[in-house]
Design a protein around this motif. Sequence first.
Motif, PDB file in Angstrom:
ATOM      1  N   UNK B 161       0.812  -1.215   0.000  1.00 19.82           N
ATOM      2  CA  UNK B 161       0.000   0.000   0.000  1.00 19.82           C
ATOM      3  C   UNK B 161       0.849   1.270   0.000  1.00 19.82           C
ATOM      4  N   UNK B 162       2.091   1.114   0.462  1.00 23.27           N
ATOM      5  CA  UNK B 162       2.973   2.280   0.450  1.00 23.27           C
ATOM      6  C   UNK B 162       3.417   2.579  -0.968  1.00 23.27           C
ATOM      7  N   UNK B 163       3.160   3.780  -1.423  1.00 21.54           N
ATOM      8  CA  UNK B 163       3.613   4.149  -2.754  1.00 21.54           C
ATOM      9  C   UNK B 163       3.667   5.662  -2.842  1.00 21.54           C
ATOM     10  N   UNK B 164       4.249   6.169  -3.900  1.00 21.83           N
ATOM     11  CA  UNK B 164       4.304   7.604  -4.111  1.00 21.83           C
ATOM     12  C   UNK B 164       3.380   7.962  -5.255  1.00 21.83           C
ATOM     13  N   UNK B 165       2.396   8.809  -4.970  1.00 21.39           N
ATOM     14  CA  UNK B 165       1.498   9.271  -6.018  1.00 21.39           C
ATOM     15  C   UNK B 165       1.517  10.794  -6.011  1.00 21.39           C
ATOM     16  N   UNK B 166       1.680  11.378  -7.195  1.00 22.53           N
ATOM     17  CA  UNK B 166       1.742  12.842  -7.296  1.00 22.53           C
ATOM     18  C   UNK B 166       0.791  13.309  -8.394  1.00 22.53           C
ATOM     19  N   UNK B 167       0.310  14.560  -8.296  1.00 22.59           N
ATOM     20  CA  UNK B 167      -0.535  15.103  -9.366  1.00 22.59           C
ATOM     21  C   UNK B 167       0.305  15.470 -10.588  1.00 22.59           C
ATOM     22  N   UNK B 168      -0.351  15.481 -11.756  1.00 23.87           N
ATOM     23  CA  UNK B 168       0.407  15.685 -12.997  1.00 23.87           C
ATOM     24  C   UNK B 168       0.959  17.102 -13.140  1.00 23.87           C
ATOM     25  N   UNK B 169       0.379  18.060 -12.382  1.00 26.81           N
ATOM     26  CA  UNK B 169       0.825  19.448 -12.558  1.00 26.81           C
ATOM     27  C   UNK B 169       2.039  19.784 -11.692  1.00 26.81           C
ATOM     28  N   UNK B 170       2.500  18.827 -10.884  1.00 26.77           N
ATOM     29  CA  UNK B 170       3.729  19.068 -10.124  1.00 26.77           C
ATOM     30  C   UNK B 170       4.922  19.063 -11.058  1.00 26.77           C
ATOM     31  N   UNK B 171       6.020  19.706 -10.582  1.00 28.62           N
ATOM     32  CA  UNK B 171       7.255  19.541 -11.336  1.00 28.62           C
ATOM     33  C   UNK B 171       8.163  18.566 -10.584  1.00 28.62           C
ATOM     34  N   UNK B 172       9.274  18.236 -11.221  1.00 28.62           N
ATOM     35  CA  UNK B 172      10.196  17.244 -10.637  1.00 28.62           C
ATOM     36  C   UNK B 172      10.713  17.723  -9.289  1.00 28.62           C
ATOM     37  N   UNK B 173      10.980  19.006  -9.179  1.00 29.65           N
ATOM     38  CA  UNK B 173      11.480  19.557  -7.919  1.00 29.65           C
ATOM     39  C   UNK B 173      10.507  19.295  -6.775  1.00 29.65           C
ATOM     40  N   UNK B 174       9.224  19.601  -7.016  1.00 29.57           N
ATOM     41  CA  UNK B 174       8.211  19.344  -5.977  1.00 29.57           C
ATOM     42  C   UNK B 174       8.167  17.860  -5.616  1.00 29.57           C
ATOM     43  N   UNK B 175       8.257  17.022  -6.663  1.00 28.67           N
ATOM     44  CA  UNK B 175       8.185  15.573  -6.443  1.00 28.67           C
ATOM     45  C   UNK B 175       9.343  15.106  -5.556  1.00 28.67           C
ATOM     46  N   UNK B 176      10.552  15.586  -5.889  1.00 31.32           N
ATOM     47  CA  UNK B 176      11.722  15.173  -5.104  1.00 31.32           C
ATOM     48  C   UNK B 176      11.604  15.682  -3.664  1.00 31.32           C
ATOM     49  N   UNK B 177      11.157  16.914  -3.501  1.00 32.71           N
ATOM     50  CA  UNK B 177      11.010  17.443  -2.145  1.00 32.71           C
ATOM     51  C   UNK B 177       9.984  16.643  -1.347  1.00 32.71           C
ATOM     52  N   UNK B 178       8.906  16.268  -2.032  1.00 32.29           N
ATOM     53  CA  UNK B 178       7.861  15.468  -1.374  1.00 32.29           C
ATOM     54  C   UNK B 178       8.438  14.130  -0.915  1.00 32.29           C
ATOM     55  N   UNK B 179       9.246  13.515  -1.788  1.00 31.31           N
ATOM     56  CA  UNK B 179       9.844  12.226  -1.425  1.00 31.31           C
ATOM     57  C   UNK B 179      10.801  12.387  -0.239  1.00 31.31           C
TER      58      UNK B 179
END
Lengths: 467, 467
Positions: B161-179
């Motif tokens: 159940x653990x996974x990373x899901x992000x919205x399509x309008x994020x950029x890579x920077x936001x994604x990496x920071x979220x992770x």
Amino acid sequence: MNDAQEHREEDAAVGEDSGTRFYGLNDEIVQEIQEAIEREDAALIYERLADWHSADMADLIEQLKPKLRLPFLQIMGERVDPDVYSDLDENVREHLVDDMEPAEIAAFLNELELDDAVDVLESFEEDEQREVLKEIPADERVVLQEGLSYGEDSAGRLMQRNLIAVPEYWDIGQTIDYMRDTDDLPDEFYEIFVVDPRHHPIGTLSLNRAMRSKRQVLVRDIMDTEQKLIPVDMDQEEVAYLFQQYRLASAAVVNEDGALIGVITVDDIVDVISEEAEEDILRLGGVSEDDLFGSVMSTTRARFLWLFVNLLTAIAASVAIGLFDATMEAIIALAVLMPIVASMGGNAGTQTLTVAVRALATKELTAGNMLRILSKETMVAFLNGSIFAVLIGIVAWLWFSSLNIGLIIALAMIVNIIVAAVAGMIVPVTLDRMKIDPAIASSVFVTTVTDIVGFVAFLGLATIVLL
Amino acid sequence: MNDAQEHREEDAAVGEDSGTRFYGLNDEIVQEIQEAIEREDAALIYERLADWHSADMADLIEQLKPKLRLPFLQIMGERVDPDVYSDLDENVREHLVDDMEPAEIAAFLNELELDDAVDVLESFEEDEQREVLKEIPADERVVLQEGLSYGEDSAGRLMQRNLIAVPEYWDIGQTIDYMRDTDDLPDEFYEIFVVDPRHHPIGTLSLNRAMRSKRQVLVRDIMDTEQKLIPVDMDQEEVAYLFQQYRLASAAVVNEDGALIGVITVDDIVDVISEEAEEDILRLGGVSEDDLFGSVMSTTRARFLWLFVNLLTAIAASVAIGLFDATMEAIIALAVLMPIVASMGGNAGTQTLTVAVRALATKELTAGNMLRILSKETMVAFLNGSIFAVLIGIVAWLWFSSLNIGLIIALAMIVNIIVAAVAGMIVPVTLDRMKIDPAIASSVFVTTVTDIVGFVAFLGLATIVLL
């Protein structure tokens, strides 16, 4: 126009099938494509197969009537993804490639990943191989030839040479920049390898760990130093064992000097596990290799040997029966009943040997616990043997109105089922120690033993008691 | 002290074995540990097993004599990695856990990944399960209970159940920071999922793609929109087929509404493929489940049914033979020779059914090509049947100095081998269409047919010609 619309609706129905199949082929599509090939309706074919995955396309080609396969490829032309050729069954591929020019073959080998290209190339005869290699640019030819030089089924064949290796003193920022600047990267990879100056692997860094670290963090501080290294000549079965046992996503392949030369990822292992299991299944059934799409002649030849060995053992069993022809002539009931004892022994023996062959493959059965498991199997055989002895004893007694015959068959049954269990365990273990694949030969040995013991025990006891 | 040094050297030798085994157990270590447990030499055990992988530890426990397993765990105490329990063979685990308190069980379930914890929990009886669940904190209990609610062998059981899901309008920077900011991430993952506002998956982004992109790149611009979605109730065999067919590294699991609820990765699939292949191998051998470490009683029970069915079919074959007792009494050579015809038919039938069962499992054999492959099998049977007819005809002729007997057995042989091929193909295909696993029942049907046809063809022809 209505036709096309109808097709599109069917297509949707295939994608979200009513239950058992969600993806892949179905018989209606195969039928439809075959008809379209026959009436050369290219437009319909293009429409129906748009965006198909190479693996589905390969399945489709396998399902087509052999004479329609080449016309199909001619209609598809450039639309055929070269991956289709590595997904194809080897028998079907050989048949198709026979009709291609070496230059055509070289062109599509070029498009494949290294391990797939080597697979395709290897299925050719040696002179064909040379012809094709001549058509390939020198630098890629060297790589292919190196691939071919590793033993079949070795780690060298499974590995990809494209990988990312960085020194331990780099930081994450340098690593990311290096990845951004390198073009020739594998499509998919999960780990970055960390190497020392001699290019020996000293650790790994998973992509997710790297991504979650700040740019200034040093690779050496977050790398995982526990790693399983795979020698390039390790057998693929052993490689698969390592991946399963330690749940690896990827592993470094090293040469004799311990230098990093490639990487194997778990998706390559999925195929190996299937292949190895398939090999065991087929061998246990007396079939040397997957011949579903093989020609009549090659299939006949491949199955002949096993049947011939079986003929010899069946004759041996008959010779044993022949020793007691006088007994059978006197009491014909014995001839009627004797196959039961042999058959039950054969089945009990097959149960034990199947468990043993499987347990040897998964390394659960070892010299250490062999005796313990043998004694368990003997107990199981004694219990089941006793039950079946009583059952068949009563049946035989009532059928031929002879208590003696009932007692004789009961005793023969229990003896043969116990012998079956012992042979079913000892034969595969012994073959395994002699480095012979137990899946290929256990069955013939065990059933020969149970046939002969079954007939001799039953007829021999009858000769002693009844004559 | 010299002793310890010697052990260390041996240990090194295990790591780099002389050839066949590079990793894992060997019999010497098992023997040594057993002796150490018996004399309660904890120091030696700790030293020898330091840094062992949980999978090797589980193998070791399986290899130990049953009465030494609990003492071993008591000596090891806290040193036992909880993963060992999910790596253990189910039979061995049940036996061990029987002696544990629910609280102890709850404690180690807590340490396992969800799919492993559900597996362990499921092996318990229902009331045991309840006892253990009571000891688990409410929030984790809910997750476990949900895991249990999915059908055995369903995608829901396999997924994390653990996974990373992000919205399509994020950029890579936001994604990496979220992770970087999220703690509760899976240990290993290969893809980031892209979801719409209803949490439906609309694409995937591989980690390596993400890492190689600049921070300001939008997720939607580099995501891969081609994805295979797995319904939560899909059977694991179908899931494994998808992974193999499309070479997936991971795939999103969706609920009935199409929302993303989990992820399955290829390393989970490796186990499924092994399990499913093992199931086929065992079933073809007349064994219902892996019982290597099962108790004598449970193994006896499990194997009884198959042997009982075989007893009935063997009796049926004997009844068929009994119809010709007068013929056999007149010519006892017939009784001596008759097992050969039945045995050859049985083996030829097993070859064909093995190929068919395997091809059904891999979806290579379908309604579309069934007739083509059946006609090929019949041709193969005709060719091999003819050869073996000549061989056995000559043997029988010379053995019993009767050309007639030679001709009769030759004719019976060719008939039975052709019947074997037809039955070997039609029986598994028919069972498959009736949604019965062809691996489990094909063999008994086919050998019954070849036994009865073998005996009746041979003895019947003899009755007509010779009497």
